[in-house]
Design a protein around this motif. Structure first.
Motif, PDB file in Angstrom:
ATOM      1  N   SER A  83       0.977  -1.170  -0.012  1.00 25.23           N
ATOM      2  CA  SER A  83       0.084   0.085   0.058  1.00 25.23           C
ATOM      3  C   SER A  83       0.874   1.177  -0.004  1.00 25.23           C
ATOM      4  O   SER A  83       1.903   1.319   0.721  1.00 25.23           O
ATOM      5  N   ASN A  84       0.451   2.249  -0.721  1.00 24.24           N
ATOM      6  CA  ASN A  84       1.257   3.495  -0.724  1.00 24.24           C
ATOM      7  C   ASN A  84       0.509   4.585   0.237  1.00 24.24           C
ATOM      8  O   ASN A  84       0.965   5.402   0.389  1.00 24.24           O
ATOM      9  N   VAL A  85      -0.423   3.915   1.246  1.00 24.04           N
ATOM     10  CA  VAL A  85      -1.097   4.961   2.179  1.00 24.04           C
ATOM     11  C   VAL A  85      -0.282   4.610   3.596  1.00 24.04           C
ATOM     12  O   VAL A  85      -0.319   3.406   3.959  1.00 24.04           O
ATOM     13  N   THR A  86       0.049   5.752   4.270  1.00 20.20           N
ATOM     14  CA  THR A  86       0.667   5.461   5.331  1.00 20.20           C
ATOM     15  C   THR A  86      -0.504   5.774   6.521  1.00 20.20           C
ATOM     16  O   THR A  86      -1.272   6.715   6.313  1.00 20.20           O
ATOM     17  N   PRO A  87      -0.473   5.015   7.727  1.00 22.96           N
ATOM     18  CA  PRO A  87      -1.384   4.820   8.602  1.00 22.96           C
ATOM     19  C   PRO A  87      -0.796   6.003   9.360  1.00 22.96           C
ATOM     20  O   PRO A  87      -0.029   6.437   9.532  1.00 22.96           O
ATOM     21  N   PRO A  88      -2.120   6.886  10.182  1.00 19.47           N
ATOM     22  CA  PRO A  88      -1.783   7.826  10.854  1.00 19.47           C
ATOM     23  C   PRO A  88      -1.126   7.398  12.049  1.00 19.47           C
ATOM     24  O   PRO A  88      -1.062   6.330  12.609  1.00 19.47           O
ATOM     25  N   PRO A  89      -0.073   8.470  12.732  1.00 25.00           N
ATOM     26  CA  PRO A  89       0.551   8.241  13.716  1.00 25.00           C
ATOM     27  C   PRO A  89      -0.377   7.737  15.058  1.00 25.00           C
ATOM     28  O   PRO A  89      -1.316   8.376  15.368  1.00 25.00           O
TER      29      PRO A  89
END
Length: 80
Positions: free
Chosen positions: A21-27
């Protein structure tokens, strides 16, 4: 390209291993001081309960040195 030896019934299962996935999860949110204090108190309570149960249970696990049959004798059996 890497191919599987065994047949896979669905194509998305075979492609799932190499999907990125190229979407990073929120911190992640940092825990507040009250949450940390609550977790510490719960941990201490559980630990204290386990240690207390162990300390109170240890005497019952020790072998008895005195004969239990003589200490539980009734007075009625003495006159026979």
């Amino acid at each position: 390209m890497f191919r599987r030896r065994e047949p896979v019934p669905f194509a998305f299962v075979a492609e799932a291993e190499r999907y990125r996935s190229n979407v990073t999860p929120p911190p992640r949110e940092r825990a507040s001081r009250s949450q940390i204090a609550g977790r510490v108190l719960v941990g201490l309570t559980v630990t204290t309960g386990l240690v207390g149960a162990l300390l109170f249970g240890m005497p019952s696990l020790q072998p008895s040195t005195q004969d239990t049959h003589q200490s539980q004798r009734s007075e009625a059996s003495d006159g026979r």
